[in-house]
Design a protein around this motif. Sequence first.
Motif, PDB file in Angstrom:
ATOM      1  N   ILE A  74       0.854  -1.179   0.000  1.00 24.90           N
ATOM      2  CA  ILE A  74       0.000   0.000   0.000  1.00 24.90           C
ATOM      3  C   ILE A  74       0.894   1.234   0.000  1.00 24.90           C
ATOM      4  CG2 ILE A  74      -1.779   1.293   1.234  1.00 24.90           C
ATOM      5  CD1 ILE A  74      -2.661  -1.377   2.477  1.00 24.90           C
ATOM      6  N   ALA A  75       0.600   2.162  -0.889  1.00 25.51           N
ATOM      7  CA  ALA A  75       1.361   3.406  -0.995  1.00 25.51           C
ATOM      8  C   ALA A  75       0.478   4.572  -0.584  1.00 25.51           C
ATOM      9  CB  ALA A  75       1.855   3.611  -2.422  1.00 25.51           C
ATOM     10  N   SER A  76       1.103   5.666  -0.185  1.00 24.20           N
ATOM     11  CA  SER A  76       0.386   6.917   0.062  1.00 24.20           C
ATOM     12  C   SER A  76       0.750   7.903  -1.044  1.00 24.20           C
ATOM     13  CB  SER A  76       0.745   7.501   1.427  1.00 24.20           C
ATOM     14  OG  SER A  76       2.132   7.804   1.500  1.00 24.20           O
ATOM     15  N   GLY A  77      -0.165   8.820  -1.313  1.00 24.84           N
ATOM     16  CA  GLY A  77       0.082   9.792  -2.373  1.00 24.84           C
ATOM     17  C   GLY A  77      -0.357  11.181  -1.981  1.00 24.84           C
ATOM     18  N   GLU A  78       0.276  12.175  -2.596  1.00 22.45           N
ATOM     19  CA  GLU A  78      -0.072  13.576  -2.366  1.00 22.45           C
ATOM     20  C   GLU A  78      -0.338  14.252  -3.701  1.00 22.45           C
ATOM     21  OE1 GLU A  78       3.128  15.365  -0.288  1.00 22.45           O
ATOM     22  OE2 GLU A  78       2.968  14.056   1.469  1.00 22.45           O
ATOM     23  N   PHE A  79      -1.348  15.100  -3.713  1.00 31.46           N
ATOM     24  CA  PHE A  79      -1.721  15.817  -4.924  1.00 31.46           C
ATOM     25  C   PHE A  79      -1.355  17.287  -4.814  1.00 31.46           C
ATOM     26  CE2 PHE A  79      -4.569  12.185  -4.754  1.00 31.46           C
ATOM     27  CZ  PHE A  79      -4.540  11.718  -6.055  1.00 31.46           C
ATOM     28  N   GLY A  80      -1.260  17.916  -5.982  1.00 30.98           N
ATOM     29  CA  GLY A  80      -1.063  19.348  -6.023  1.00 30.98           C
ATOM     30  C   GLY A  80      -2.360  20.067  -5.687  1.00 30.98           C
ATOM     31  N   PRO A  81      -2.366  21.385  -5.807  1.00 30.38           N
ATOM     32  CA  PRO A  81      -3.545  22.162  -5.418  1.00 30.38           C
ATOM     33  C   PRO A  81      -4.749  21.879  -6.308  1.00 30.38           C
ATOM     34  CG  PRO A  81      -1.944  23.554  -6.549  1.00 30.38           C
ATOM     35  CD  PRO A  81      -1.275  22.241  -6.311  1.00 30.38           C
ATOM     36  N   PRO A  82      -5.968  21.946  -5.740  1.00 30.92           N
ATOM     37  CA  PRO A  82      -7.179  21.782  -6.541  1.00 30.92           C
ATOM     38  C   PRO A  82      -7.311  22.948  -7.510  1.00 30.92           C
ATOM     39  CG  PRO A  82      -7.707  22.529  -4.318  1.00 30.92           C
ATOM     40  CD  PRO A  82      -6.235  22.225  -4.331  1.00 30.92           C
ATOM     41  N   PRO A  83      -8.100  22.771  -8.571  1.00 31.96           N
ATOM     42  CA  PRO A  83      -9.100  21.720  -8.752  1.00 31.96           C
ATOM     43  C   PRO A  83      -8.597  20.470  -9.455  1.00 31.96           C
ATOM     44  CG  PRO A  83      -9.329  23.330 -10.506  1.00 31.96           C
ATOM     45  CD  PRO A  83      -8.227  23.825  -9.623  1.00 31.96           C
ATOM     46  N   HIS A  84      -7.295  20.389  -9.714  1.00 27.07           N
ATOM     47  CA  HIS A  84      -6.768  19.253 -10.457  1.00 27.07           C
ATOM     48  C   HIS A  84      -6.331  18.133  -9.513  1.00 27.07           C
ATOM     49  CE1 HIS A  84      -6.900  22.066 -13.728  1.00 27.07           C
ATOM     50  NE2 HIS A  84      -6.019  22.856 -13.147  1.00 27.07           N
ATOM     51  N   PHE A  85      -6.118  16.947 -10.084  1.00 38.96           N
ATOM     52  CA  PHE A  85      -5.637  15.809  -9.317  1.00 38.96           C
ATOM     53  C   PHE A  85      -4.325  15.332  -9.940  1.00 38.96           C
ATOM     54  CE2 PHE A  85     -10.176  15.960  -8.564  1.00 38.96           C
ATOM     55  CZ  PHE A  85     -10.262  15.757  -7.192  1.00 38.96           C
ATOM     56  N   ILE A  86      -3.279  16.136  -9.715  1.00 41.31           N
ATOM     57  CA  ILE A  86      -1.960  15.837 -10.263  1.00 41.31           C
ATOM     58  C   ILE A  86      -1.082  15.350  -9.118  1.00 41.31           C
ATOM     59  CG2 ILE A  86       0.050  16.744 -11.475  1.00 41.31           C
ATOM     60  CD1 ILE A  86      -1.779  18.929 -12.603  1.00 41.31           C
ATOM     61  N   PHE A  87      -0.546  14.147  -9.269  1.00 42.86           N
ATOM     62  CA  PHE A  87       0.324  13.621  -8.219  1.00 42.86           C
ATOM     63  C   PHE A  87       1.565  14.490  -8.084  1.00 42.86           C
ATOM     64  CE2 PHE A  87      -1.928   9.547  -8.913  1.00 42.86           C
ATOM     65  CZ  PHE A  87      -2.204   9.231  -7.589  1.00 42.86           C
TER      66      PHE A  87
END
Length: 419
Positions: free
Chosen positions: A212-225
């Motif tokens: 299992i990995a964890s992930g972080e996204f950039g600022p909304p409204p996009h879902f860019i890792f």
Amino acid sequence: MSIKALILLDDASNGRLYLQAAQHLGLHPITLASDKAQCDMLAGEGMEAIRIDTDNLDGLIRECSRLSTTFDIVGITSALESVYATVGKLCRHFDLPGPNPESIERCCDKFVQRQLLAKAGVPIPAYRLAVNAAEVQSAAAEIGLPVVLKPAVGSGSSGVRLCRDVVELAEHTTYLLGGKHIWRSSPRMLVEEFAQGPYYSIDIMGDEFMEIASGEFGPPPHFIFHGTTYPAQLTSDECKRIADISLSCLRALDLEWGPKNIEFRWTNLGPIVVEVNPRLSGSPDPQLVKAAYGVDLITEHIKLVIGEEWDLRRKRSYVAAARKLVADCDGILDWIDGEASAAAVPGVAEVKLYVEPKAPIVRKGDYRDCIGHVIAASPSRATTEAVLKRAVDLIDWSITPFPSGDDAIAEFACAGLLG
């Protein structure tokens, strides 16, 4: 004796890794692709590539039959979701190991996937299907803002947006239906409840779990890792909850064969399934698994494809983390440097740049906004994080923004900030 060949269909996702892994296994990789530029690039590097319409199943069967007169075709595969059902049909035609094409097609249609998961009692966000602006507005009103609006078929977060108010909802609906988004089928959109909470994903081969990995996204409204870490910091009970739900997903979607990746959000109600992907995750996840555990998922996938014994036993237990380098403005990339210095930092496993100077940068709000990545690995989470930060800080770039209207190209440059 005929040369053993592996057919790779339209594989631009993890294509390089598949080519290298196939050669390491003593196979001759042959890429069948629709894109002329991709074929020309591979041919220029001494790889065999054939341009063909990969949406034409009969044409692909004829081409593979032709190739079989020269080569011993031992497997057919791809890491690209859009052609993976076709891969299954080809494998079935040539009696080769491969995925169930009907299962892949059901899974790749996110609306059908949602229906099957809901029927099986899998926790998922509230959702509605919409084909026009009025239905989008009605669905969002029923579910309640904020919502996620996305194509019912697609990958890489293309066309996926968080809509926090009615203005953003209307703007993104116009974008999707106004001719800017490229649809592979008739326009169908999902309006979904925004499942808020930490992001996790799990890699699976057959019914065997990798990690299992964890992930972080950039600022909304996009879902860019912006970052991914193996393993996630979860308790054994939390891991078991995710594993149990994952098994329910596989049964509901009839995804018994091959690699899968399941994405979650851990909400106030516990883990919610965001999406089931009937394929390996895109780069750099396979490299992260290799850096963390010494397991080459792509090599093991190819072994499965060609009918050989595969092995996910770990060689080590490191903490591996990746940081995506994301363009912060549109324009022409003047320069990007620091790759060699970053790669020389002890503990760095890989530095990869996707673009070269003078390339145009046009952000799409999806995976294509990433211009590179850095991977670090060590036995310690704190050390891995420190190494990764040090390496990322060594990489910098400059983008000259495109002219606005009829103005001349701006004389100032937009510096690359990693945040």
